[in-house]
Design a protein around this motif. Sequence first.
Motif, PDB file in Angstrom:
ATOM      1  N   ARG A  90      41.553 -32.135  34.678  1.00  0.00           N
ATOM      2  CA  ARG A  90      40.117 -31.582  35.046  1.00  0.00           C
ATOM      3  C   ARG A  90      39.012 -32.794  34.700  1.00  0.00           C
ATOM      4  O   ARG A  90      39.453 -33.178  33.698  1.00  0.00           O
ATOM      5  CB  ARG A  90      39.859 -30.124  34.499  1.00  0.00           C
ATOM      6  CG  ARG A  90      40.867 -29.194  35.084  1.00  0.00           C
ATOM      7  CD  ARG A  90      40.400 -28.481  36.268  1.00  0.00           C
ATOM      8  NE  ARG A  90      40.870 -27.425  36.928  1.00  0.00           N
ATOM      9  CZ  ARG A  90      42.074 -27.420  37.470  1.00  0.00           C
ATOM     10  NH1 ARG A  90      42.397 -28.737  37.784  1.00  0.00           N
ATOM     11  NH2 ARG A  90      42.386 -26.597  37.932  1.00  0.00           N
ATOM     12  N   ILE A  91      37.848 -32.516  35.077  1.00  0.00           N
ATOM     13  CA  ILE A  91      36.710 -33.335  34.594  1.00  0.00           C
ATOM     14  C   ILE A  91      36.274 -32.595  33.430  1.00  0.00           C
ATOM     15  O   ILE A  91      35.681 -31.359  33.551  1.00  0.00           O
ATOM     16  CB  ILE A  91      35.762 -33.119  35.798  1.00  0.00           C
ATOM     17  CG1 ILE A  91      36.363 -34.076  36.989  1.00  0.00           C
ATOM     18  CG2 ILE A  91      34.575 -33.976  35.220  1.00  0.00           C
ATOM     19  CD1 ILE A  91      35.789 -34.212  38.213  1.00  0.00           C
ATOM     20  N   THR A  92      36.085 -33.329  32.312  1.00  0.00           N
ATOM     21  CA  THR A  92      35.351 -32.543  31.255  1.00  0.00           C
ATOM     22  C   THR A  92      34.001 -33.164  30.848  1.00  0.00           C
ATOM     23  O   THR A  92      33.214 -32.556  30.176  1.00  0.00           O
ATOM     24  CB  THR A  92      36.291 -33.026  29.916  1.00  0.00           C
ATOM     25  OG1 THR A  92      36.426 -34.563  29.704  1.00  0.00           O
ATOM     26  CG2 THR A  92      37.866 -32.343  30.146  1.00  0.00           C
TER      27      THR A  92
ATOM     28  N   SER B 188      33.464 -28.119  30.414  1.00  0.00           N
ATOM     29  CA  SER B 188      33.054 -29.473  30.744  1.00  0.00           C
ATOM     30  C   SER B 188      31.388 -29.495  30.745  1.00  0.00           C
ATOM     31  O   SER B 188      30.687 -28.370  30.533  1.00  0.00           O
ATOM     32  CB  SER B 188      33.144 -29.423  32.371  1.00  0.00           C
ATOM     33  OG  SER B 188      32.679 -28.306  33.007  1.00  0.00           O
TER      34      SER B 188
ATOM     35  N   ARG C   4      26.864 -26.627  29.436  1.00  0.00           N
ATOM     36  CA  ARG C   4      28.282 -26.712  29.423  1.00  0.00           C
ATOM     37  C   ARG C   4      28.707 -25.580  30.141  1.00  0.00           C
ATOM     38  O   ARG C   4      28.158 -24.462  30.284  1.00  0.00           O
ATOM     39  CB  ARG C   4      28.380 -26.385  27.820  1.00  0.00           C
ATOM     40  CG  ARG C   4      29.915 -25.831  27.702  1.00  0.00           C
ATOM     41  CD  ARG C   4      30.075 -25.631  26.145  1.00  0.00           C
ATOM     42  NE  ARG C   4      30.341 -27.068  25.754  1.00  0.00           N
ATOM     43  CZ  ARG C   4      30.114 -27.055  24.147  1.00  0.00           C
ATOM     44  NH1 ARG C   4      29.764 -26.084  23.469  1.00  0.00           N
ATOM     45  NH2 ARG C   4      30.261 -28.285  23.724  1.00  0.00           N
TER      46      ARG C   4
ATOM     47  N   LEU D 113      36.345 -28.785  37.550  1.00  0.00           N
ATOM     48  CA  LEU D 113      35.532 -28.799  36.334  1.00  0.00           C
ATOM     49  C   LEU D 113      36.526 -28.001  35.101  1.00  0.00           C
ATOM     50  O   LEU D 113      36.654 -26.763  35.347  1.00  0.00           O
ATOM     51  CB  LEU D 113      34.180 -28.269  36.382  1.00  0.00           C
ATOM     52  CG  LEU D 113      33.280 -28.875  37.302  1.00  0.00           C
ATOM     53  CD1 LEU D 113      31.900 -28.383  37.515  1.00  0.00           C
ATOM     54  CD2 LEU D 113      33.019 -30.432  36.780  1.00  0.00           C
ATOM     55  N   HIS D 114      36.597 -28.663  34.014  1.00  0.00           N
ATOM     56  CA  HIS D 114      37.141 -27.969  32.812  1.00  0.00           C
ATOM     57  C   HIS D 114      36.069 -26.682  32.436  1.00  0.00           C
ATOM     58  O   HIS D 114      34.842 -26.801  32.723  1.00  0.00           O
ATOM     59  CB  HIS D 114      37.191 -28.803  31.890  1.00  0.00           C
ATOM     60  CG  HIS D 114      38.000 -28.379  30.561  1.00  0.00           C
ATOM     61  ND1 HIS D 114      37.583 -27.620  29.666  1.00  0.00           N
ATOM     62  CD2 HIS D 114      39.452 -28.413  30.321  1.00  0.00           C
ATOM     63  CE1 HIS D 114      38.531 -27.243  28.723  1.00  0.00           C
ATOM     64  NE2 HIS D 114      39.659 -27.788  29.228  1.00  0.00           N
TER      65      HIS D 114
ATOM     66  N   THR E  41      37.871 -37.009  31.804  1.00  0.00           N
ATOM     67  CA  THR E  41      38.869 -36.356  32.383  1.00  0.00           C
ATOM     68  C   THR E  41      39.811 -36.054  31.119  1.00  0.00           C
ATOM     69  O   THR E  41      39.778 -36.946  30.407  1.00  0.00           O
ATOM     70  CB  THR E  41      39.617 -36.784  33.524  1.00  0.00           C
ATOM     71  OG1 THR E  41      40.155 -38.105  33.146  1.00  0.00           O
ATOM     72  CG2 THR E  41      38.377 -37.087  34.574  1.00  0.00           C
TER      73      THR E  41
END
Length: 340
Positions: free
Chosen positions: A314-316, A249, A261, A245-246, A310
């Motif tokens: 990373r997954i945003t 995210s 968040r 995860l960002h 993404t």
Amino acid sequence: MKRSSVVGDVGVGVEDGGRRDAQQGELADLLEAHRTELTGYCYRMLGSAFEAEDAVQETMVRAWRSHGRFEGRASLRSWLYRIATNVCLDLLKGSRRRARPMDLASPSSVETPVGTGLPEAAWIGPVPDGRVLADSGDPAETAVARESVRLAFIAALQRLAPRQRAVLILREVLSWSANEVAELLGSSVAAVNSALQRARATLAESGEAAEPEPAPPLDHEQKALLKRYVDAFERFDMDALTALLHEDSTLSMPPYELWLRGPEDIVKWMLGPGIGCRGSHLVPVVANGRPAFGQYRAGGEPWAIQVIETAGGRITGLNQFLDTERLFPLFGLPLRYDGR
């Protein structure tokens, strides 16, 4: 959800013996050839896959019924877009702007009550790529089209007044000329250019570019990221998920206004109110130009359509849409997972 045919819905063109008149059949085929691109246009206008398909069906019925008065001064495609625009503008009269949870409030905390949820008409909904992205044969056009159905872009479009919305989509997404748009709207070129300028300014305030950039295809790194996400989610390994995860995210769950968040709050949610997701199975689909999954819980019941965003490896964004009764059939998914 099964798409309706033009002929079937208006009840003409089918003889008792099952044979259709050749001329009517040809017209039906000509109209149906435009269905996917019209659905994409109406989805951008309305923010709902279901409303978009209803709008396109109404467009087809109107076109079928009035084709005898079509004088051919414009192309069939332009004529259909004019009808579709009028249908969408009628639907948008007095309607509430659709949005995403992050458009309505600040981030929530894990302790925030989930609430009862808002009606479907409040939300931007997901759409399968196959419903809205016609195969143009041009990879560059396809890439722009994919970017123009991103959830964030669709949400930004909903900030625009309906006619501004139509102008921007036609000019910046579909690359119509100002003259063509003016003719479609029964307006002047000056008015079209003015509406486009105001629409661009509004989108800039929301952080979105008026003209979508081409979306790159999934590369090896992104595919590997998604594979790791599926593995972490299905094993419910929160350490592994956190690593993907960002730092900014987000997790959202329409129809609920609550959204989170940051990896810390997302993981706390998963281990708290979201613990029922343990043991889930993810079935890959594609939505809004992005990778997506149908999520089934351990017992096999459908739980969500997840649209994954993404950036930078990373997954945003984890966008989870919970209206499974309507969304799973839309995506061609069964309402029960049997392990196959």
